[in-house]
Motif scaffolding. Sequence first.
Motif, PDB file in Angstrom:
ATOM      1  N   PHE A  46       0.018   1.048   5.424  1.00 25.89           N
ATOM      2  CA  PHE A  46       0.550   0.109   6.597  1.00 25.89           C
ATOM      3  C   PHE A  46      -0.594  -1.120   6.238  1.00 25.89           C
ATOM      4  CE2 PHE A  46      -2.423   3.081   8.216  1.00 25.89           C
ATOM      5  CZ  PHE A  46      -3.467   2.436   9.036  1.00 25.89           C
ATOM      6  N   MET A  47      -0.368  -1.968   6.943  1.00 24.90           N
ATOM      7  CA  MET A  47      -1.232  -3.223   6.956  1.00 24.90           C
ATOM      8  C   MET A  47      -1.463  -3.850   8.406  1.00 24.90           C
ATOM      9  SD  MET A  47      -0.021  -5.715   3.892  1.00 24.90           S
ATOM     10  CE  MET A  47      -1.421  -6.852   3.823  1.00 24.90           C
ATOM     11  N   PRO A  48      -2.658  -3.398   9.037  1.00 28.12           N
ATOM     12  CA  PRO A  48      -2.816  -3.772  10.646  1.00 28.12           C
ATOM     13  C   PRO A  48      -2.536  -5.389  10.709  1.00 28.12           C
ATOM     14  CG  PRO A  48      -4.672  -2.312   9.973  1.00 28.12           C
ATOM     15  CD  PRO A  48      -3.811  -2.625   8.675  1.00 28.12           C
ATOM     16  N   PHE A  49      -1.810  -5.916  11.708  1.00 25.36           N
ATOM     17  CA  PHE A  49      -1.541  -7.067  11.813  1.00 25.36           C
ATOM     18  C   PHE A  49      -3.049  -7.845  12.118  1.00 25.36           C
ATOM     19  CE2 PHE A  49       3.071  -6.303  11.833  1.00 25.36           C
ATOM     20  CZ  PHE A  49       3.311  -7.672  11.507  1.00 25.36           C
TER      21      PHE A  49
ATOM     22  N   THR B 283      -8.131   2.434   1.144  1.00 26.86           N
ATOM     23  CA  THR B 283      -8.174   1.565   1.924  1.00 26.86           C
ATOM     24  C   THR B 283      -8.376   0.452   0.671  1.00 26.86           C
ATOM     25  OG1 THR B 283      -8.688   2.404   4.142  1.00 26.86           O
ATOM     26  CG2 THR B 283      -8.797  -0.062   3.801  1.00 26.86           C
ATOM     27  N   LEU B 284      -7.561  -0.569   0.656  1.00 24.12           N
ATOM     28  CA  LEU B 284      -7.843  -1.957  -0.072  1.00 24.12           C
ATOM     29  C   LEU B 284      -7.914  -2.862   0.971  1.00 24.12           C
ATOM     30  CD1 LEU B 284      -7.879  -3.300  -2.915  1.00 24.12           C
ATOM     31  CD2 LEU B 284      -5.390  -3.869  -2.390  1.00 24.12           C
ATOM     32  N   THR B 285      -9.476  -3.506   0.739  1.00 18.86           N
ATOM     33  CA  THR B 285      -9.780  -4.571   1.693  1.00 18.86           C
ATOM     34  C   THR B 285      -9.707  -5.957   0.762  1.00 18.86           C
ATOM     35  OG1 THR B 285     -11.069  -2.940   2.938  1.00 18.86           O
ATOM     36  CG2 THR B 285     -11.655  -5.582   2.968  1.00 18.86           C
TER      37      THR B 285
ATOM     38  N   PRO C 178      -9.285   3.810   8.567  1.00 20.27           N
ATOM     39  CA  PRO C 178      -7.890   3.990   8.403  1.00 20.27           C
ATOM     40  C   PRO C 178      -7.287   4.617   9.655  1.00 20.27           C
ATOM     41  CG  PRO C 178      -8.749   5.327   6.709  1.00 20.27           C
ATOM     42  CD  PRO C 178     -10.078   4.542   7.333  1.00 20.27           C
ATOM     43  N   ARG C 179      -7.829   5.682  10.072  1.00 19.21           N
ATOM     44  CA  ARG C 179      -7.252   6.516  11.053  1.00 19.21           C
ATOM     45  C   ARG C 179      -7.269   5.746  12.663  1.00 19.21           C
ATOM     46  NH1 ARG C 179      -9.255   9.425   7.266  1.00 19.21           N
ATOM     47  NH2 ARG C 179      -8.249  10.992   6.369  1.00 19.21           N
TER      48      ARG C 179
END
Length: 653
Positions: free
Chosen positions: A107-110, A202-204, A219-220
């Motif tokens: 997922f990608m947080p909006f 996680t990819l930032t 991430p959680r």
Amino acid sequence: MPATATATATATDYRSVPLEDLVPLANGQAAVMLSTSGRIVYGAGQLGGSLHFAELLGTGDHGFWHLAPTGDQRADITYWDGKPQDASSIVHQEWNTPTGTVRITTFMPFRSPYAAAPTRLHQIVECLTGTVSVASVFAPRFEDGRLPGFAETLQRQGGQRALSLSAGPVTLTLDGLDHRPDAFGRWTAEAELPAGRQIALTLTVTGTGPATASGAPSPRTDLAAARRDAQLWAEHLTYTGAWQEPVRRSAALLRMLCTISGSVAAALTSSLPEQIGGGRNWDYVACWWRDAAETIRALVSVGQLREAARWRTWLLRAVGGDVRRMSVMRGLDGSRTLTETEMPWLPGYENSQPVRRGNAAAEQVQHDVYGEVLEALIAAEIAGLAPDPAADQLMAELGEQIARVWRTPDAGIWEVRGPERHFTHSKLMCWQGLRLLVEWAHRRAAAGSPVATGATAARWADERDLIHADICARAWNPAAGVAGAFTQYYGGTELDAAVLLMARTGFLPATDARLVATIEAIQFQLVDADGFVRRYLPDPTGAVDGLTDDEGAFLACSFHLVEALAHLGRRKEAEELFERLLAIRSPMGVLSEMWDAKRQALVGNLPQGFSLWALICAALALDAEADGDRLIVLPEQRGADRTAEAAGAVSAA
């Protein structure tokens, strides 16, 4: 016009991922395409910017990230988080391996328009049964598949290591597993997970700058927040009709096209071909006035006003105070310059070249856009978006612009790269814009907040009636089709599926023989073997649109036919077509731009806003026909019989 590439890449033995296997993820700023094998094959840190995962338009040499159980295999199941009504943008993939079962949640947080948080793509790996070995192969290629990036290792607080790769304006930082370089220029890591164990990667995405060893991502925590965000967004969906899952999923996908600044992308991808091996490969990661307006109108129709508010604010700034210079589109950042270039080092999806960035259509003249922007602005206001003085002024100026230009030719909705003509659809939408503007002016005057003088509204009404008469006199060809038809342009014989919108707008009553004949002519001449509608029939000489190759059925036009048939009262026929269209969506509910009847496959860019908003409109039309009234009444869905009454009332004001 497209330039001739000086050098081209080929990958004749490489097979691209089928579009049906792609899952889009976006957060209002960035986007990726995840395949059902756990492979990210397309991705940019900024919508409209350069790609760092470009495998979809080339090969593995052009950038990907693969996270899956050891061994290259497709997930046994890929599905959205929660229930269909949740409209989630969190995706789960599960693999049943010989040694156990594993699930990866991606997922990608909006992004919030009010918080300066970086873009993050999270992947949480959980072993459900047994013991499973998981492998990560991280191989981004910056600048659209060309550069491996400058590598640094970050030492996080707590002792964890993170990999940082940078090139040009982009830095990618990968947390979660200790990746090491291999002999092929990739970064790899493996982990063996027993049942109940989780790891998170996680990819930032940030701008280029000195690498910093700040705290690791959470991430959680972000997963819980992403679920709350999806739930809150879904709670605003007001649709109560018979097509819950497709409408709600389409709305959620349309949300992915909306940026935090307020602009709206036509699609999340560039250069996916409309015909495999052909040259109709366009960059759709930009904001067309038309596409954005229709996306906003569809979201408004199912209760979503937040995107409409942001878009209206962005629109005012992007127009820049002069509707005469609106042109056709803007970059997602509001810029006017969208020079079309080619990237010959990318072989293209299934070797379909050229791969393009930018779009030459930005220099065209397309008169229909004024009507579509008015549709969306007025629909949003009717749905509850508070009036805005600057928006009021823009709407009045759009009406004046229509009055100035409707008599002149343009390039039309399909952006033909040929001669400008008097396209029927362009005239129709100019009529529609003025019709809605007159109704809007009447409502505002009756509410005590006038936006135009009686004389101005009467002039708009006069122009509206002149357009109506002009279309009826010059677009109707008794020799076209079987029993006559409204043609693609004045004086022509070719048909155009965009003219199906005559039914939705109420240009003519459902009983009018000319409307019925036009719809039936389109069914006879433009429908393919699967019953889907082509925009028009391309000419191999390029005489129609300046291009010589073919294309598939245009899915939005197929949904327009559903609407038109419902308008005529042919519900059974309309519903059967609607069900066939729903059946070709990907397993994740995604639609591209077109359907290839020969290959039985989706083609074109995706997720395609045109297809998704047209699906929602078709569902509303079917619901309305079934109930005898509309579940949600959009302004353009009012019958033409109410126009004269509204115009007369305003003129008398």
